[in-house]
Design a protein around this motif. Structure first.
Motif, PDB file in Angstrom:
ATOM      1  N   ALA A  33     -20.503 -30.603  21.353  1.00 47.90           N
ATOM      2  CA  ALA A  33     -21.109 -31.245  22.507  1.00 47.90           C
ATOM      3  C   ALA A  33     -20.754 -30.542  23.813  1.00 47.90           C
ATOM      4  CB  ALA A  33     -20.677 -32.709  22.575  1.00 47.90           C
ATOM      5  N   ALA A  34     -19.594 -29.868  23.840  1.00 51.63           N
ATOM      6  CA  ALA A  34     -19.094 -29.277  25.085  1.00 51.63           C
ATOM      7  C   ALA A  34     -19.709 -27.923  25.409  1.00 51.63           C
ATOM      8  CB  ALA A  34     -17.570 -29.136  25.005  1.00 51.63           C
ATOM      9  N   VAL A  35     -20.352 -27.276  24.442  1.00 47.39           N
ATOM     10  CA  VAL A  35     -20.849 -25.921  24.677  1.00 47.39           C
ATOM     11  C   VAL A  35     -22.349 -25.919  24.934  1.00 47.39           C
ATOM     12  CG1 VAL A  35     -19.029 -24.845  23.325  1.00 47.39           C
ATOM     13  CG2 VAL A  35     -21.163 -25.503  22.190  1.00 47.39           C
ATOM     14  N   ASP A  36     -22.828 -24.821  25.520  1.00 43.18           N
ATOM     15  CA  ASP A  36     -24.250 -24.662  25.824  1.00 43.18           C
ATOM     16  C   ASP A  36     -25.043 -24.137  24.635  1.00 43.18           C
ATOM     17  OD1 ASP A  36     -23.995 -25.225  28.770  1.00 43.18           O
ATOM     18  OD2 ASP A  36     -22.705 -23.469  28.642  1.00 43.18           O
ATOM     19  N   ALA A  37     -24.376 -23.375  23.775  1.00 47.30           N
ATOM     20  CA  ALA A  37     -25.078 -22.784  22.634  1.00 47.30           C
ATOM     21  C   ALA A  37     -24.176 -22.801  21.410  1.00 47.30           C
ATOM     22  CB  ALA A  37     -25.506 -21.347  22.938  1.00 47.30           C
ATOM     23  N   GLU A  38     -24.802 -22.983  20.262  1.00 43.09           N
ATOM     24  CA  GLU A  38     -24.086 -22.936  18.989  1.00 43.09           C
ATOM     25  C   GLU A  38     -24.881 -22.054  18.032  1.00 43.09           C
ATOM     26  OE1 GLU A  38     -22.223 -26.401  16.283  1.00 43.09           O
ATOM     27  OE2 GLU A  38     -24.383 -26.139  16.021  1.00 43.09           O
ATOM     28  N   ILE A  39     -24.179 -21.169  17.341  1.00 46.96           N
ATOM     29  CA  ILE A  39     -24.815 -20.226  16.424  1.00 46.96           C
ATOM     30  C   ILE A  39     -24.118 -20.335  15.075  1.00 46.96           C
ATOM     31  CG2 ILE A  39     -25.436 -17.809  16.025  1.00 46.96           C
ATOM     32  CD1 ILE A  39     -24.763 -17.515  19.148  1.00 46.96           C
TER      33      ILE A  39
END
Length: 367
Positions: free
Chosen positions: A235-241
């Protein structure tokens, strides 16, 4: 009549008091609220009707993937190729070259090689040999780093970034943390009270350095649940890969991205072996580099939903079974009872958890 006259006199008197109060107070004053000047507001306020007509799109570091000054998580199983892929991406930023058909903003890279500095060095040697060039402005931090145990290491990272920028005359655009587990040593990965401290320092570093901070992380025991540990990290990050390695090939899938519209995009790659020398026993000393490839078809299996993921995260903290009613009680106020019971039923059907006599536990710890 006398009573009516008294009522009139009282109304007139009240009206005078209201008028006098109105003279002292602004028209928009509300009883019980202190009047403050606009520049004394404790929070930064932007009114919607004062927004400019022209829209300013997010400033992208890697086209359609990473934003300048943002934060991201890239995760996958061990040996899935995630570190190779991140080094390839970071080298493209340091060089200012395209990456997997995406344009990049040139900038210095600070790579926190907390897990294995020697491995990062050898992979960069292989990258330079394979491409026949030297990668400029790629700094490898070889010290242990801990963002859970106090502020000292976060402060050291910020100071190092600032001094490197002065020494090199180049802006640091990307900071890589390899891996989140090493950067949060001593923390319970499933505990929000522990990991929120790590994320607070993660945010401090990227904010004060005005650089994108990418964390390398591991998958959970149940791959469908996503990355390992506390769901608040995602939830805290802008992008997830998400990195996957299947018989059909390796793939990096964008599973979350804010404001860029590329969620679901899949980037295929393969690993080619590069020989760097020989061991003391005379055997070839090798490592790998990333090479673009066609992305494999997306699996048809359904990804675990939010409630299912929360249940798995909660059960991961237990080494023994727990009553289903206790799971429901844990999420009271967050999720309704029905969705929790349905989530547990779905997880049992998917063999992600085991159930016996009204008790449930993570499948991997069931005996």
């Amino acid at each position: 009549m006398e009573g009516g006259a008294d009522a009139v006199r009282l109304a007139v008197a009240n009206g005078r008091r209201v008028a006098k109060r109105s003279e002292r107070e602004p028209k928009d004053a509300r009883p019980g609220h202190a009047q403050v000047l606009a520049d004394d507001l404790p929070l930064d306020i932007q009114f919607a009707d004062e927004l400019p007509e022209a829209f300013t799109p997010p400033d992208e570091l890697v086209e359609g993937l990473l934003t300048v000054g943002g934060g991201s998580v890239l995760y996958g199983d061990s040996n899935s190729g995630k570190t190779f892929l991140v080094i390839d991406l970071a080298a493209a930023v340091a060089r200012g070259s395209d990456w997997m058909g995406k344009r990049t903003e040139t900038g210095m890279v600070v790579y926190l090689a907390a897990e294995s500095p020697a491995s990062v060095r050898s992979r960069l040697q292989a990258y330079q040999k394979y491409h026949g060039l030297k990668v400029p402005n790629f700094a490898i931090v070889q010290n242990p780093v801990n963002l859970f145990d106090g502020d000292a290491d976060a402060s050291a990272i910020i100071a190092t970034v600032q001094r490197l920028e002065v020494q090199r005359g180049q802006k640091v655009q990307l900071i890589v943390g390899d891996t989140l587990a090493r950067l949060s040593a001593g923390a319970n990965e499933n505990a929000g009270q522990d990991m929120s401290r790590v994320i607070e320092r993660f945010d401090r570093i990227r904010t004060e350095c005005d650089a994108h901070f990418l964390l390398i992380h591991h998958s959970g025991k149940n791959a469908a649940a996503g990355s390992r540990g506390w769901s608040g990290v995602r939830a805290a990050v802008d992008a997830e890969i998400e990195i996957s390695d299947t018989p059909e090939g390796r793939c990096a899938e964008i599973t979350k991205v804010r404001d860029l519209g590329t969620k679901g995009e899949r980037i295929g790659f393969r690993l080619d072996v590069v020989e760097l020398g020989t061991t003391k026993w005379g055997a070839p000393a090798t490592t790998c580099v990333v090479v673009p490839a066609d992305a494999p078809a997306k699996p048809k299996g359904k990804r675990m939903g939010e409630v299912e993921g929360a249940v798995v995260e909660f059960l991961a903290a237990y080494k023994i079974g727990i009553k289903k009613s206790e799971v429901v009680a844990h999420f009271a106020g967050r999720y309704e009872k029905g969705p929790i019971y349905r989530a547990m039923k779905a997880l049992v059907s998917a063999s992600a958890i085991h159930e016996a006599s009204g008790m449930v536990c993570i499948a991997e710890v069931a005996k």
